[in-house]
Design a protein around this motif. Structure first.
Motif, mmCIF file in Angstrom:
data_model
loop_
_atom_site.group_PDB
_atom_site.id
_atom_site.type_symbol
_atom_site.label_atom_id
_atom_site.label_comp_id
_atom_site.label_asym_id
_atom_site.label_seq_id
_atom_site.Cartn_x
_atom_site.Cartn_y
_atom_site.Cartn_z
ATOM 1 N N VAL A 33 0.846 -1.208 0.000
ATOM 2 C CA VAL A 33 0.000 0.000 0.000
ATOM 3 C C VAL A 33 0.876 1.251 0.000
ATOM 4 C CG1 VAL A 33 -1.704 1.310 1.308
ATOM 5 C CG2 VAL A 33 -1.934 -1.155 1.104
ATOM 6 N N THR A 34 1.934 1.239 0.803
ATOM 7 C CA THR A 34 2.851 2.379 0.845
ATOM 8 C C THR A 34 3.511 2.571 -0.516
ATOM 9 O OG1 THR A 34 3.261 2.093 3.200
ATOM 10 C CG2 THR A 34 4.919 3.307 1.948
ATOM 11 N N ALA A 35 3.974 1.476 -1.123
ATOM 12 C CA ALA A 35 4.610 1.558 -2.438
ATOM 13 C C ALA A 35 3.617 2.075 -3.471
ATOM 14 C CB ALA A 35 5.158 0.195 -2.839
ATOM 15 N N TRP A 36 2.376 1.587 -3.424
ATOM 16 C CA TRP A 36 1.362 2.019 -4.376
ATOM 17 C C TRP A 36 1.067 3.514 -4.229
ATOM 18 C CZ3 TRP A 36 -3.427 4.215 -3.631
ATOM 19 C CH2 TRP A 36 -4.198 4.364 -4.789
ATOM 20 N N ARG A 37 0.942 3.972 -2.993
ATOM 21 C CA ARG A 37 0.674 5.408 -2.759
ATOM 22 C C ARG A 37 1.809 6.263 -3.306
ATOM 23 N NH1 ARG A 37 -1.157 4.416 3.195
ATOM 24 N NH2 ARG A 37 -3.343 3.927 2.859
ATOM 25 N N ARG A 38 3.050 5.819 -3.072
ATOM 26 C CA ARG A 38 4.197 6.574 -3.580
ATOM 27 C C ARG A 38 4.200 6.573 -5.107
ATOM 28 N NH1 ARG A 38 8.743 7.838 -0.396
ATOM 29 N NH2 ARG A 38 7.316 7.284 1.264
ATOM 30 N N LEU A 39 3.861 5.446 -5.722
ATOM 31 C CA LEU A 39 3.765 5.378 -7.186
ATOM 32 C C LEU A 39 2.725 6.375 -7.679
ATOM 33 C CD1 LEU A 39 4.297 4.060 -9.974
ATOM 34 C CD2 LEU A 39 2.551 2.371 -9.369
ATOM 35 N N ARG A 40 1.574 6.392 -7.048
ATOM 36 C CA ARG A 40 0.506 7.326 -7.426
ATOM 37 C C ARG A 40 0.975 8.775 -7.296
ATOM 38 N NH1 ARG A 40 -3.769 7.689 -3.073
ATOM 39 N NH2 ARG A 40 -2.014 8.842 -2.236
ATOM 40 N N ASP A 41 1.596 9.096 -6.171
ATOM 41 C CA ASP A 41 2.044 10.470 -5.932
ATOM 42 C C ASP A 41 3.126 10.889 -6.923
ATOM 43 O OD1 ASP A 41 0.290 10.451 -3.814
ATOM 44 O OD2 ASP A 41 1.846 10.250 -2.269
ATOM 45 N N TRP A 42 4.075 10.001 -7.182
ATOM 46 C CA TRP A 42 5.156 10.315 -8.120
ATOM 47 C C TRP A 42 4.623 10.446 -9.538
ATOM 48 C CZ3 TRP A 42 9.152 6.254 -6.013
ATOM 49 C CH2 TRP A 42 9.713 6.744 -4.837
ATOM 50 N N THR A 43 3.640 9.630 -9.889
ATOM 51 C CA THR A 43 3.056 9.714 -11.227
ATOM 52 C C THR A 43 2.338 11.051 -11.403
ATOM 53 O OG1 THR A 43 2.820 7.323 -11.362
ATOM 54 C CG2 THR A 43 1.446 8.629 -12.841
ATOM 55 N N GLU A 44 1.554 11.442 -10.407
ATOM 56 C CA GLU A 44 0.840 12.726 -10.464
ATOM 57 C C GLU A 44 1.804 13.905 -10.497
ATOM 58 O OE1 GLU A 44 -1.856 12.712 -7.156
ATOM 59 O OE2 GLU A 44 -3.179 11.236 -8.084
ATOM 60 N N ALA A 45 2.969 13.764 -9.865
ATOM 61 C CA ALA A 45 3.957 14.843 -9.825
ATOM 62 C C ALA A 45 4.843 14.868 -11.068
ATOM 63 C CB ALA A 45 4.816 14.693 -8.565
ATOM 64 N N GLY A 46 4.690 13.897 -11.971
ATOM 65 C CA GLY A 46 5.489 13.870 -13.192
ATOM 66 C C GLY A 46 6.920 13.419 -12.984
ATOM 67 N N VAL A 47 7.149 12.597 -11.973
ATOM 68 C CA VAL A 47 8.503 12.151 -11.647
ATOM 69 C C VAL A 47 9.079 11.223 -12.714
ATOM 70 C CG1 VAL A 47 9.815 10.717 -10.018
ATOM 71 C CG2 VAL A 47 8.255 12.472 -9.172
ATOM 72 N N TRP A 48 8.286 10.319 -13.268
ATOM 73 C CA TRP A 48 8.820 9.269 -14.146
ATOM 74 C C TRP A 48 9.452 9.797 -15.416
ATOM 75 C CZ3 TRP A 48 9.698 5.648 -11.038
ATOM 76 C CH2 TRP A 48 8.812 5.347 -10.006
ATOM 77 N N PRO A 49 8.837 10.720 -16.156
ATOM 78 C CA PRO A 49 9.526 11.254 -17.348
ATOM 79 C C PRO A 49 10.827 11.976 -16.996
ATOM 80 C CG PRO A 49 7.181 11.760 -17.447
ATOM 81 C CD PRO A 49 7.451 11.201 -16.080
#
Length: 101
Positions: A33-49
């Motif tokens: 759940v913690t990993a999923w929340r961080r994935l969601r937050d990083w995706t919304e913040a545009g971290v991956w590109p």
């Protein structure tokens, strides 16, 4: 939770193909759940590109990026529905049935 631990949880799910609820927190260091929340937050913040661009820059700088063998698919490159062309496209709709009389 440190970013590296959350990233380890995300990578675990991607590599093992398990559900978020099945992430072993004793192995990874955080719950799914913690990993999923961080994935969601990083995706919304545009971290991956940005992370992808930084990784490519570092690999180029270290002369470790070899693009002699690479593949590109439609999930990473925007397609233009057949490209820009002025030629007529053949119809894919079913035509009228041939006459039997």
């Amino acid at each position: 939770m440190p970013d590296r631990v959350a990233l380890a949880g995300i990578v675990y799910v991607l590599r093992k193909g398990v559900a978020w609820r099945d992430v072993p927190s004793q192995v990874v260091g955080c719950s799914g759940v913690t990993a999923w929340r961080r994935l969601r937050d990083w995706t919304e913040a545009g971290v991956w590109p940005r992370l992808h661009a930084a990784l490519l820059t570092d690999l180029r700088r270290a002369d470790l990026l070899d693009l002699d063998d690479c593949a590109v698919d439609g999930s990473h490159i925007r397609t233009l529905k057949g490209g820009i062309t002025w030629a007529p496209r053949p119809s894919t709709a079913p035509g009228p049935a041939p006459s039997i009389t």
